[in-house]
Every structure is written in C-alpha cells, then in structure tokens.
Design a protein around this motif. Sequence first.
Motif, PDB file in Angstrom:
ATOM      1  N   LEU A 292       0.827  -1.213   0.000  1.00 17.20           N
ATOM      2  CA  LEU A 292       0.000   0.000   0.000  1.00 17.20           C
ATOM      3  C   LEU A 292       0.856   1.255   0.000  1.00 17.20           C
ATOM      4  O   LEU A 292       0.548   2.242  -0.678  1.00 17.20           O
TER       5      LEU A 292
ATOM      6  N   TYR B  40      -1.234   4.459  -1.525  1.00 19.38           N
ATOM      7  CA  TYR B  40      -2.610   4.420  -1.033  1.00 19.38           C
ATOM      8  C   TYR B  40      -2.774   5.097   0.321  1.00 19.38           C
ATOM      9  O   TYR B  40      -3.830   5.652   0.619  1.00 19.38           O
TER      10      TYR B  40
ATOM     11  N   TYR C 294      -8.470  -1.236   3.287  1.00 16.74           N
ATOM     12  CA  TYR C 294      -7.787  -1.651   2.069  1.00 16.74           C
ATOM     13  C   TYR C 294      -7.655  -3.165   2.087  1.00 16.74           C
ATOM     14  O   TYR C 294      -7.531  -3.775   3.151  1.00 16.74           O
TER      15      TYR C 294
ATOM     16  N   GLU D  93     -10.134  -3.809  -5.082  1.00 15.25           N
ATOM     17  CA  GLU D  93     -11.094  -2.736  -4.882  1.00 15.25           C
ATOM     18  C   GLU D  93     -12.504  -3.286  -5.090  1.00 15.25           C
ATOM     19  O   GLU D  93     -12.785  -3.935  -6.098  1.00 15.25           O
TER      20      GLU D  93
END
Length: 270
Positions: free
Chosen positions: A199, A204, A248, A259
């Motif tokens: 991530l 992110y 996430y 996602e």
Amino acid sequence: MDWNRTKTIFIVVFSILNVFLYWLYLDRQMGVGNMQILGKTSVEETLALENITYEPISFTKKDVSYLSAHIATFSYDKLEELSNQTFEMIEKSLLLSRMKKPVKVRDDQDEYEFDEFLKKYVLNGEDYVLWDVDEEEQSAVFFQRVKNETIFHSPNAMLTLHWNEDGEVTHYEQSMLDEFLSFNHKKDLLSQNDAVSSLVTRGYLQPGSTVMQVKSGYSTLVQLTETQVFAPTWNVQVKLEDGTIEHYFINAIEGKVIEFQSEIVEESTE
C-alpha cells in the motif's frame, strides 16, 4: 454410497479447478500480479517521511489455500425454527425477512447488541460477523465467516439488518454460501508487513494516517453462476487524521490491491 451424487461432486470440483487454472494462466500471461513491495528500510523511511504510524507485526508462516464455495439456497423447511417473521425468497438464494413484531437491538445508551438477534432470528446467524453500522440509514451489514475467517464484500455471503427509530429490527436480507472446499495449497503467504508495504509503495496511505490493524480473510477471485472461488486476503484498517476509518484489501498470495465497487471485484494491476 450415493455414486451419482459423488460423481456430480467430482465433476463440479474439477470444473471449478479448470476455470481457476485457466484464469491463473491468463493472469500470468498478461503480466498481472507483480508485487510492488519496498525493502524494509525503504518502507520505514517512507512511513517516517509521510508521517504514517505503523507498528510492524511479527509473522509466522503457515499453509494457506484457495477456497471454493457453493451459493446456498433457502427452503421453508430450514426456516421453520425461526419465529416472529415472514419470508420471501428471490431465486431461492436471497432471503427477505420481515418481523411480525419488531425486535429491539439498541439499548437506552444507544449501544447495539446484535448477538441475541442473530442467534434467535437468523438462519446460521452465528456464522456472521458485524462489518458496519450505518446510523443514518438505520442498518447494519454483516459478512459471513468460514473457518474463523471473514468473507469480505461478497454479495452471496452477506446479512443486512434494518431497524426503526426505536432501534427495533423490522426486516433483513440474507445470502449465504455453503459446501466450502480448500484446494491448491500455497506456502508463500504474504505477511501483514508486506501488505502494508504494498500500500505504501502504491501511494494508497495518506500522510498522517495510522495503520490500526491487519486482519485476514477471503475475497472473491472467480465468480461463476452457482460457485465462487476465494483467495486469502489481508484487510488493512487505516485511521485518517480526521478520525475516518478506511479499509484496504490485499490478495495475500499475489500482493494485488483489491477494490470492491458495486458488488464487482476489480484488482489493481499497477
């Protein structure tokens, strides 16, 4: 032994495996699944620069596998033991229940207690775990669990309760999976730290955020008409500076960011 039933089971299992292996082949051919994970020092430096708080988690390697499941169908025979409600079914795989007399799940301190309701009024209610409470919509979403692992955001493994102004459940919708089967065992499970690193690498995580916890579970990998294949998945829970909680999801074998959008799973291939 019911040979016809056994033969049917084998046919279904091998069909699932064939679909999965073909998907895996296409995935590799397209160059998908390249993990972007920084070295330990780089991750720590990036976290410090972005003011992201994260306490590394000790990791013990363990065998993991993919999971297949059948979309369960409901029958009135199975629902006979559940009282105080009427039922409607959509294609036998989505159950709509309406309470004859609303059942209270919110106490005088505005705290919610769902366990008793799940146990008494929901088929296999103990298999569901609370995911989110929406005060504005007066509803709560639960995800089904298998082998103590949560199945994230599968429309076929979900329970949604709705209540009135008095905190009393008036109706709910339920879907469920059954006939779980583990296959294609893997030994290289991505660690929690690697999931967070992935991530960070992809940008992110917002500056000033805090990684609260990393939980394991499953997410949809392949979806067929009556069966689904799930992959081991890390759920990384992050708290932003304003107190907002974000979630996430990382494929725990391939390292891809998952996602969930409009009941469709799309995987990042950055």
